[in-house]
Design a protein around this motif. Structure first.
Motif, PDB file in Angstrom:
ATOM      1  N   UNK B  19       0.856  -1.186   0.000  1.00 22.99           N
ATOM      2  CA  UNK B  19       0.000   0.000   0.000  1.00 22.99           C
ATOM      3  C   UNK B  19       0.892   1.236   0.000  1.00 22.99           C
ATOM      4  N   UNK B  20       0.455   2.252  -0.760  1.00 19.55           N
ATOM      5  CA  UNK B  20       1.205   3.512  -0.808  1.00 19.55           C
ATOM      6  C   UNK B  20       1.220   4.159   0.575  1.00 19.55           C
ATOM      7  N   UNK B  21       2.258   4.935   0.833  1.00 26.66           N
ATOM      8  CA  UNK B  21       2.422   5.549   2.159  1.00 26.66           C
ATOM      9  C   UNK B  21       1.215   6.425   2.529  1.00 26.66           C
ATOM     10  N   UNK B  22       0.585   7.065   1.533  1.00 21.68           N
ATOM     11  CA  UNK B  22      -0.543   7.955   1.854  1.00 21.68           C
ATOM     12  C   UNK B  22      -1.893   7.232   1.806  1.00 21.68           C
ATOM     13  N   UNK B  23      -1.866   5.902   1.725  1.00 21.32           N
ATOM     14  CA  UNK B  23      -3.082   5.078   1.726  1.00 21.32           C
ATOM     15  C   UNK B  23      -4.052   5.402   0.574  1.00 21.32           C
ATOM     16  N   UNK B  24      -3.520   5.980  -0.510  1.00 22.11           N
ATOM     17  CA  UNK B  24      -4.412   6.333  -1.622  1.00 22.11           C
ATOM     18  C   UNK B  24      -4.563   5.177  -2.612  1.00 22.11           C
ATOM     19  N   UNK B  25      -3.741   4.159  -2.477  1.00 22.41           N
ATOM     20  CA  UNK B  25      -3.830   3.040  -3.407  1.00 22.41           C
ATOM     21  C   UNK B  25      -2.660   2.101  -3.219  1.00 22.41           C
ATOM     22  N   UNK B  26      -2.378   1.320  -4.264  1.00 19.64           N
ATOM     23  CA  UNK B  26      -1.304   0.336  -4.206  1.00 19.64           C
ATOM     24  C   UNK B  26      -0.080   0.901  -4.921  1.00 19.64           C
ATOM     25  N   UNK B  27       1.086   0.613  -4.409  1.00 20.00           N
ATOM     26  CA  UNK B  27       2.332   1.116  -5.000  1.00 20.00           C
ATOM     27  C   UNK B  27       2.557   0.477  -6.372  1.00 20.00           C
ATOM     28  N   UNK B  28       2.646   1.322  -7.417  1.00 20.20           N
ATOM     29  CA  UNK B  28       2.847   0.792  -8.770  1.00 20.20           C
ATOM     30  C   UNK B  28       4.215   1.153  -9.339  1.00 20.20           C
ATOM     31  N   UNK B  29       4.937   2.064  -8.644  1.00 17.94           N
ATOM     32  CA  UNK B  29       6.235   2.495  -9.169  1.00 17.94           C
ATOM     33  C   UNK B  29       7.230   1.349  -9.082  1.00 17.94           C
ATOM     34  N   UNK B  30       7.927   1.081 -10.185  1.00 13.22           N
ATOM     35  CA  UNK B  30       8.952   0.033 -10.239  1.00 13.22           C
ATOM     36  C   UNK B  30       8.420  -1.355  -9.872  1.00 13.22           C
ATOM     37  N   UNK B  31       7.143  -1.576 -10.128  1.00 20.04           N
ATOM     38  CA  UNK B  31       6.565  -2.891  -9.853  1.00 20.04           C
ATOM     39  C   UNK B  31       6.401  -3.617 -11.182  1.00 20.04           C
TER      40      UNK B  31
END
Lengths: 397, 248
Positions: B19-31
């Motif tokens: 989960x992104x640090x700001x809880x806005x969604x899922x981390x997609x960077x470099x995934x």
């Protein structure tokens, strides 16, 4: 892996992630890596422990690899091949290395050293029959050069083939032959002429030829690879099976080594990457004296040095592959590269097992098998000492 | 017979999403991103229909960022004939995707649209159904077997009581379930051939579709962390422990 403390920690370290970043890589290379990775994860990795203990992998793996075109790299299309630059071979070797078993590629890719001379130099009727069967994975092919009396000294091999009517009659012994037990076709280096390099020819021999006997060899590693000693007792081969011209087999055998050594270097560095990846993940998970092992400077320096050597080796591999793709045969670089790769592997296997401690000494750990399979990489395909001599000669020293 | 296969670029199924640090969604960077696994099954089915001589052309379509070209290329390496990419950078919702696919279907006139039963990123499982409704076509969802006939297609569906086989009039929409087939690995020759296949580049505006999201995400959170277990010595210890926890 099931330790809940690890699931909440950072994701597993992926040592392979930095690969395929460079001017030589295309979308096709990346797509190929993805496809091979999935193939290896599903068809090879889950089975290597069982195959090693059983002393063989199923013959159908050749067929599966053939269907994916993995045995067809670099051969002309008319023979069922796929024209591909040398980087595809690197990717293939390094993805297969992820399974952590040297025995699988040793036998699965034995056609990679036995079929190029046949594809390039054999009579048309022979190459058009034999090569497509092997590339499709329907038949197994092996190369037989080394003899009990000498390995790297190809020019002085002693197995003879005497001309008798429309046949050659072979007598002698070959040993350390990968795929030697199961091969349907053997590319055999024989003496048809006088002493030295100018008396050597290549003959394509059927695996079921009368007079050919085989004995399996037990080894330190590569357990799932069938390695054999071959005995030729008046084995008759029709003259049509001469690969290239009579007494001109030495050159074909030597050129063949270049591609083999590049692939071996790539495979070695793939195994070194597995060692690094396994060591980092283990050191993160393992706690000693109240702290994760990876927080210890002694361990961190080991890991950094492994990464340093691997990356230097990878750069050299890619530079050499690029030169070969340009149509050059940089023999000195290929020889030095092979040593660079085996020395890097030797270092990384040692350090990985050391970091694992007792767990690295147990059967079933990837690093344990890789450690046992270091020496064969530093000996097979040209021993380190021979590579240095060859490089020194090529460099004019 | 022409088959249209919509595919979605999603986070690879092997990735442990965070989960992104700001809880806005899922981390997609470099995934690592890959084709949605159910869509891969859909491509495989379409390619098998082509190999069987039933289908004449397989068109792979995706709606997503420029990199979704790689996803289409994967479908072409499996045996698809050509691709269409509708370039759109933000998150997609099933209704907007269904509207776009309807417009593409109007242009392409496929006999069959085969797509995954759901995407593994949002797990909506809505696009196929919405598309069938918008087109006014028959739908066979959660297919575990697809058998085309003369102007019809038999679809076997996995339902609670067992297997149900329905016959649809073509054109039709079919969504692929897990057991429909086992997708092939793209072979090296086909990867090389895919390089030369055409991918048409489009935008939502080309089809006059409004992509404005209808849904808003309030907050995304990690599931609660799993606690370490304890080993008990005997069955009586187990019973005692369960009683203590109020589970017995």
């Amino acid at each position: 892996m099931d330790d809940p403390r690890r699931q909440s920690a950072q994701p597993d370290y992926d040592a392979f992630a930095p690969l395929l970043d460079g001017p030589w890589y295309t979308d096709e290379h990346r797509a190929f890596r993805e496809s091979v990775r999935r193939f290896v994860e599903a068809e090879i990795s889950p089975h290597v422990d069982a195959w090693d203990e059983a002393g063989a992998f199923p013959r159908e793996l050749y067929k599966k690899a053939g269907q994916m075109g993995l045995l067809a790299l670099g051969y002309p299309e008319e023979l069922g091949g796929v024209e591909a630059d040398p980087f595809f071979a690197l990717i293939l070797q390094q993805e297969v290395a992820r399974a952590g078993s040297g025995g699988v590629p040793a036998s699965l890719f034995s056609s990679g050293i036995s079929m190029p001379p046949v594809a390039h130099f054999a009579r048309d009727a022979v190459r058009r029959t034999v090569v497509p069967q092997v590339l499709a994975g329907d038949k197994i092919a092996a190369l037989a050069v080394t003899e009990p009396g000498g390995g790297s000294d190809v020019a002085n091999l002693r197995t003879t083939a005497r001309r008798d009517g429309d046949d050659y009659v072979i007598n002698g012994e070959k040993t350390f032959i990968s795929s030697g037990m199961r091969a349907d076709y053997l590319t055999v280096a024989v003496r048809t002429g006088g002493e030295g390099a100018g008396g050597i020819s290549l003959l394509l021999v059927d695996g079921d030829a009368p007079g050919l006997a085989r004995t399996a060899l037990k080894k330190m590693g590569w357990w799932c690879s069938d390695t054999a000693t071959l005995y030729f007792d008046d084995v008759r081969v029709p003259v049509e099976r001469l690969v290239g011209k009579e007494n001109q087999g030495f050159h074909a055998a030597m050129v063949n080594f270049n591609g083999e050594r590049l692939s071996l270097a790539a495979l070695c560095n793939g195994f070194a990457l597995v060692c690094l990846e396994e060591a980092v993940n283990y050191a993160r998970q393992r706690h000693t004296f109240g702290r994760a092992l990876i927080t210890r400077q002694a361990i961190r320096h080991k890991l950094a040095t492994m990464a340093q050597r691997i990356r230097a080796t990878q750069a050299y591999i890619e530079r050499t592959a690029w030169a070969m793709g340009e149509g050059r045969q940089p023999a000195a670089d290929i020889a030095l590269l092979k040593n660079q790769a085996t020395e890097t592997l030797e270092h990384c296997a040692r350090e990985a097992v050391q970091i694992f401690g007792g767990a690295g000494y147990l059967r079933g750990a990837k690093v344990e098998r890789i450690y046992r399979e270091v020496r064969v990489m530093a000996i097979g395909g040209g021993a380190e000492e021979i590579m240095r001599d060859l490089a020194a000669n090529q460099l004019g020293f | 017979m022409k088959v249209l296969v919509p595919v979605k670029r999603v986070v690879d199924y092997n990735v442990k999403v965070r989960v992104k640090a700001d809880n806005s969604g899922v981390e997609l960077a470099n995934v690592k991103m890959s084709m949605n696994p159910f869509d891969e099954i859909a491509v495989e089915e379409a390619v098998r229909l082509k190999e069987a001589g039933t289908a004449t052309e397989v068109v792979v379509v995706s709606i997503g960022p420029k990199q979704a070209q790689e996803t289409i290329r994967t479908g072409l390496a499996m045996g698809g004939d050509r691709g269409i990419l509708v370039e759109y950078d933000a998150e997609t919702e099933p209704l907007a995707v269904a509207k776009l696919l309807k417009a593409i279907a109007a242009e392409e006139n496929p006999d069959l649209v085969v797509l995954g039963k759901q995407a593994i990123d949002d797990d909506c499982s809505q696009t196929g159904q919405m598309l069938a409704q918008l087109l006014g076509w028959s739908q066979g969802t959660f297919a575990s077997k697809v058998t085309p006939g003369d102007g019809t297609v038999d679809v076997t569906r996995e339902i609670d009581g067992g297997l149900e086989t329905i016959q649809l009039k073509m054109p039709a929409v079919v969504t692929a379930d897990l057991r429909l087939n086992e997708p092939r690995y793209a072979s090296l020759p086909n990867i090389m051939k895919a390089k030369k296949k055409e991918i048409a580049m489009k935008t939502p505006a080309d089809y006059g579709v409004d992509m404005t999201p209808r849904l808003s995400t309030e907050r995304v959170e990690e599931p609660p962390e799993r606690q370490a277990g304890v080993m008990v010595e005997s069955v009586s210890d187990l019973v005692a422990a369960l009683k203590e926890k109020g589970a017995l």
